[in-house]
Design a protein around this motif. Sequence first.
Motif, short mmCIF file in Angstrom:
data_model
loop_
_atom_site.label_atom_id
_atom_site.label_comp_id
_atom_site.label_asym_id
_atom_site.label_seq_id
_atom_site.Cartn_x
_atom_site.Cartn_y
_atom_site.Cartn_z
N CYS A 586 -35.41 36.16 11.50
CA CYS A 586 -34.05 35.66 11.73
C CYS A 586 -33.08 36.02 10.61
O CYS A 586 -31.90 35.76 10.70
CB CYS A 586 -34.08 34.15 11.93
N CYS A 594 -35.59 27.19 14.77
CA CYS A 594 -36.77 26.48 14.25
C CYS A 594 -36.41 25.06 13.81
O CYS A 594 -37.29 24.26 13.55
CB CYS A 594 -37.38 27.24 13.09
N CYS A 602 -27.99 28.42 7.44
CA CYS A 602 -28.89 29.58 7.52
C CYS A 602 -28.10 30.89 7.46
O CYS A 602 -26.95 30.91 7.88
CB CYS A 602 -29.66 29.56 8.83
S1 SF4 Z 1 -32.75 27.86 12.10
FE1 SF4 Z 1 -32.44 29.21 10.34
S2 SF4 Z 1 -34.46 29.55 9.48
FE2 SF4 Z 1 -34.73 28.73 11.55
S3 SF4 Z 1 -34.93 30.51 12.90
FE3 SF4 Z 1 -32.78 29.96 12.85
S4 SF4 Z 1 -31.85 31.17 11.23
FE4 SF4 Z 1 -34.08 31.20 10.93
#
Ligand code: SF4
Length: 602
Positions: A586, A594, A602
């Motif tokens: 990601c 997640c 993020c």
């Molecule tokens: S929530 Fe953040 S860490 Fe989790 S999959 Fe998405 S971008 Fe990646």
Amino acid sequence: MTAALRQQVEALLPWVDRPARYIGGEFNSISKDPAGKLRFAFCFPDVYEIGQSHMGLVILYHLLNEQDWIFCERAYLPWVDMEQAMRREKIPWFTLESCTSLAEMDVVGFTLPYEMLYSNVVNGLDLAGIPIHRRDRTDGHPLVIAGGPGTYNPEPVSDFIDLFVIGEAEELVLEICAIAHRRDLSHTEKLDLLSRVPGCYVPSKVEVVWKPTGEIESFKSEVPLPVMKRIVADVDQAYFPTKPLVPFLQVIHDRANLEVHRGCVHGCRYCQAGMLYRPQREKSLETLTRQAEDVIKNTGFQEIGLSSLNTPDNTQLVPLIRNLTKSFEEKKVAVGLPSLRVDSFSVGLADSLNKAKKTQITLAPEAGSQRLRDIINKNISEEQILNTVKSVLDAGWREMKLYFMLGLPGETDEDLVEMAELFKKIIHVSKGYPGRGLFITTTLSSFVPKPHTPFQFVKQFPKDVLERRIRILRDRVDPHRVKLRWREFELGEMEAIFSLGGRELGAVIERAWQLGCKFDGWTDHFKYDVWVQAFRDCGIDHERYCYTEKTDQTIFPWEVVSCGVTKEWLWRDLASAWNRDSKPNCFFDKCSDCGVSESFDC
Ligand code: SF4
């Protein structure tokens, strides 16, 4: 006290192995006057050579000592010969810088990098003359705290630790020290206050409610649960020691270390670190270059390691290597890449950094068959592995270390047959190159289900199955070309138990310690039968932890804390594993929800 203690300690040094472990005074170590300051001992529950390379310890040691109101010193667990002499001479565990007894400190902070060090924590507290049980500690006793990956299932050691630091400590440890430094508060009042600080888990505030089956029914808590981890949002501004300690002794990683980024989001399903340190956060090229140049200027190291969970993913890596190669040319300082991905880009990087004699290159395919690599979300194909081998051979390497895991979820005997086939294909590729061909050293580590990963729900394979699979492999590889190494499976079983177990394991750790268990991370000190005896003495069936499947309805001991990744997402990702569905990275690709973005940017 310290002068007398130092005299006693020095009298022992001629009689013990590696006395330099116990003298302190290294280049860039810090000596301060403790008067009026908070006295903080940073304890590594293993020997100096291992603890000295621990990046977290080095960062926090210098960070705490940058505060003029904190007196921070280090303590590494004495090796068995020194401990024996200390117990004989009634010498308590002491700090390196000023030889101060740990019992005289205000805070004793442990890092918990590995479950098999838990008996060392108990042994260390006892050697320090600090009550091993938190219930027996009152005013006048140090606050015993712990940080590191082990805190993501704090329950097995919650009998011995007053407070767990969940997540990255740079900011949180200063908040904890401010409260610990308050002379107007009692031991209990400090814990009350600390239990409300985000990122602090105080086990005395939580009661576990058990089912008659011995499983967890729920938690009764005086504070909101789970305790969410803390992270340093902007690692570019994060504290980083540019005058790190330079050890006297040869240590595990005898070089300067530069943390290039935090977190890895490849999503390998067995990897706990890949879940705990999300989201991935990078430093700027300017910061990285400045920190690297300062560290080398202030230490004189001849090598600097660009470390992270997956350094080749760093978007600043190529310009950084260009900058450092130029800055360090005259001083002939080598730049190292501790971890490599199985792809030609990484090999190209390693080649550009290592024009000297090519010794050995290390790669981690982890699984021998495509089916299993899909299940664990490794996202590398056999073609990619063989192309990487060609790059390795083109660059001149003739020795390769390959890391594989044994007993991965979904593994069959056929997967080991395919691993042997993969070795044959790799050796075949090398036949086209001049010289003596490729020699492969393979380390097979047994799979351990870890909390906060999709595989927290699965069970381990029993020993007889793992032994059969080793035989399948051994019968099919050419020992003149491939050297197989593996750790004893009992160690993997115990590691799984202390990864997955709850508070009930505190009594087992204490019993095993009473029976003489310590330094369990060293294979020649690990006593499996004694651990099994300790379980028996505590009336606990040790096999129920790692040989039973769990579901999303199971209440896990570690649900008292959170790394941001949700249990629901982990359960869904396990289903994706069985369907051989891969998850994107990601950081470069799309988000797979997640759960981390609910608490962090993020
Ligand atoms: S929530 Fe953040 S860490 Fe989790 S999959 Fe998405 S971008 Fe990646």
